[in-house]
Design a protein around this motif. Structure first.
Motif, mmCIF file in Angstrom:
data_model
loop_
_atom_site.group_PDB
_atom_site.id
_atom_site.type_symbol
_atom_site.label_atom_id
_atom_site.label_comp_id
_atom_site.label_asym_id
_atom_site.label_seq_id
_atom_site.Cartn_x
_atom_site.Cartn_y
_atom_site.Cartn_z
ATOM 1 N N SER A 149 -38.029 -8.813 21.078
ATOM 2 C CA SER A 149 -37.104 -9.920 20.802
ATOM 3 C C SER A 149 -35.936 -9.485 19.930
ATOM 4 C CB SER A 149 -37.858 -11.072 20.131
ATOM 5 O OG SER A 149 -38.851 -11.588 20.987
ATOM 6 N N ILE A 150 -36.144 -8.478 19.089
ATOM 7 C CA ILE A 150 -35.060 -7.980 18.240
ATOM 8 C C ILE A 150 -33.901 -7.472 19.092
ATOM 9 C CG2 ILE A 150 -35.909 -5.598 18.064
ATOM 10 C CD1 ILE A 150 -34.478 -7.685 15.154
ATOM 11 N N GLY A 151 -34.184 -7.098 20.327
ATOM 12 C CA GLY A 151 -33.153 -6.592 21.215
ATOM 13 C C GLY A 151 -32.160 -7.637 21.674
ATOM 14 N N LEU B 30 -43.082 -4.384 14.631
ATOM 15 C CA LEU B 30 -41.872 -4.569 15.421
ATOM 16 C C LEU B 30 -42.036 -3.933 16.799
ATOM 17 C CD1 LEU B 30 -38.851 -5.521 15.301
ATOM 18 C CD2 LEU B 30 -38.297 -3.170 14.631
ATOM 19 N N GLY B 31 -41.857 -4.734 17.858
ATOM 20 C CA GLY B 31 -41.888 -4.223 19.227
ATOM 21 C C GLY B 31 -40.484 -3.980 19.731
ATOM 22 N N THR B 32 -40.232 -2.801 20.312
ATOM 23 C CA THR B 32 -38.901 -2.454 20.801
ATOM 24 C C THR B 32 -38.993 -1.772 22.157
ATOM 25 O OG1 THR B 32 -39.043 -0.454 19.436
ATOM 26 C CG2 THR B 32 -37.693 -2.256 18.580
ATOM 27 N N ASP B 33 -38.143 -2.212 23.072
ATOM 28 C CA ASP B 33 -38.026 -1.541 24.360
ATOM 29 C C ASP B 33 -37.152 -0.309 24.179
ATOM 30 O OD1 ASP B 33 -38.495 -1.223 27.043
ATOM 31 O OD2 ASP B 33 -36.855 -2.529 27.677
ATOM 32 N N LEU B 34 -37.514 0.768 24.871
ATOM 33 C CA LEU B 34 -36.840 2.043 24.646
ATOM 34 C C LEU B 34 -35.729 2.299 25.666
ATOM 35 C CD1 LEU B 34 -39.916 4.259 23.731
ATOM 36 C CD2 LEU B 34 -38.318 3.090 22.187
#
Length: 348
Positions: free
Chosen positions: A181-183, A209-213
């Motif tokens: 979601s931070i994206g 924190l979940g982040t797509d790469l």
């Protein structure tokens, strides 16, 4: 050790319909009179939009949800142990309470909640989301499937309001901001959001924190684009639903069939962009409302409304978000293909 199993459940508190419509009116006026035109992605999440997004998370093209869930499934006990500042070989009695920003229906969170219950017997879980519908689903599912979890829902826009933290004496907070979601925020806005979160945590509290790469040798751009432009058209329906919401909430007369869904990769800003593109010359009317007088909007063929950004991250970019917000990286977990990252950071 404080007793948390007997704590009462708090009902979700929601804004009044008039307050919500006023917020929609302000956002629509600001975004649709800007050049280029924009609409904030929070407008997606009315009842219909929330249901559509849940469908998106189950699509074969949308790897993000299942990949992050796979990381949690493989490492949940380790994540909870690390979050409590514990060592796997030691008996650490630090008790955690979990608060989740943008919780939605909390479909993946159950894996972490089950690990928390295994570790400490019970856990207080505070999901925060702009969608009352999603939180109602989350609360029902968690209460039905995860004994030992006390759910305290809060309907709130955590990007604009102070977090409704209900800190209990002697407990450490683990704040969850997962799902990449931070994206959805620009780098500057993301840093500001994380700084606000940090301001309401104590030193030693944790952030997951979940982040797509970013695209890489293991992850091509076609994989990214497919996740935001699925073959079934569900993401297209989700995108156009924002116009349906403006028609309903504001009395606008958007012809939703006159706008096509468009997803593009922007390599300069390292983000997927979603747009609604006008198929022909058209005029749209929005009646006078609490935000101002009536509007008539003219759209030319090919003109777009920019509805969402989804930034993709490198390890350095993740660190650049956390460090200015006074978080120190504790541990990072990846899936085997390195599509996605889950970072545990400590408030310093």
């Amino acid at each position: 050790m404080p007793s948390i199993a007997a704590l009462p459940e708090a009902a979700a508190l929601s804004a009044s319909p008039d307050t919500t419509r006023h917020a929609v009116a302000i956002e629509a006026r600001a975004g649709l009179t800007a050049h280029p035109r924009t609409l904030s992605p929070w407008l997606f999440y009315d009842e219909a939009g929330s249901h559509l997004f849940e469908q998106i998370t189950q699509l074969p093209e949308y790897y993000l949800t299942r990949t992050e869930r796979g990381i949690f499934t493989a490492h949940a006990d380790e994540i909870l142990q690390q979050a409590a500042n514990g060592d796997e070989d030691k008996d650490d009695k630090q008790i955690l309470t979990l608060i989740e920003l943008g919780a939605g229906t909390a479909a993946k969170t159950g894996v972490l909640l089950a690990a928390a219950v295994r570790r400490q017997g019970s856990v207080v879980y505070q999901p925060v989301d702009v969608s009352e519908t999603a939180l109602a689903v989350a609360s029902r599912n968690i209460q039905a499937n995860f004994p030992g979890v006390t759910v305290r829902c809060q309907v709130a826009d955590y990007t604009r309001e102070a977090l409704p933290l209900d800190r209990l004496p002697g407990l450490r907070t683990l704040a969850l901001y997962i799902g990449s979601s931070i994206g959805n925020f620009s780098p500057a806005a993301a840093k500001s959001l994380l700084s606000n979160v940090r301001g309401q945590l104590l030193p030693g509290d944790k952030l997951l924190l979940g982040t797509d790469l970013c695209p890489s040798p293991q992850k091509n751009i076609a994989t990214l684009l497919a996740a935001y432009n699925d073959a079934s058209g569900t993401t297209a329906a989700f995108n156009r639903n924002v116009l349906t919401r403006l028609n309903r909430d504001l009395g606008a007369d958007f012809d939703t069939d006159a706008f096509t869904h468009k997803a593009v990769w922007n390599p300069i800003h390292s983000r997927i962009e979603m747009h609604l593109e006008s198929t022909h010359h058209q005029r749209v009317h929005i009646p006078a409302n609490s935000a101002g007088p009536a509007l008539t909007l003219t759209f030319e063929p090919g003109e777009t409304i920019h509805t969402e950004n989804s930034y993709k991250f490198t390890p350095a970019a993740i660190e650049a978000l956390l460090t200015p917000a006074a978080f120190a990286t504790t541990r990072i977990w990846h899936d085997p293909q390195h599509l996605f990252a889950v970072t545990l950071a400590t408030a310093i």
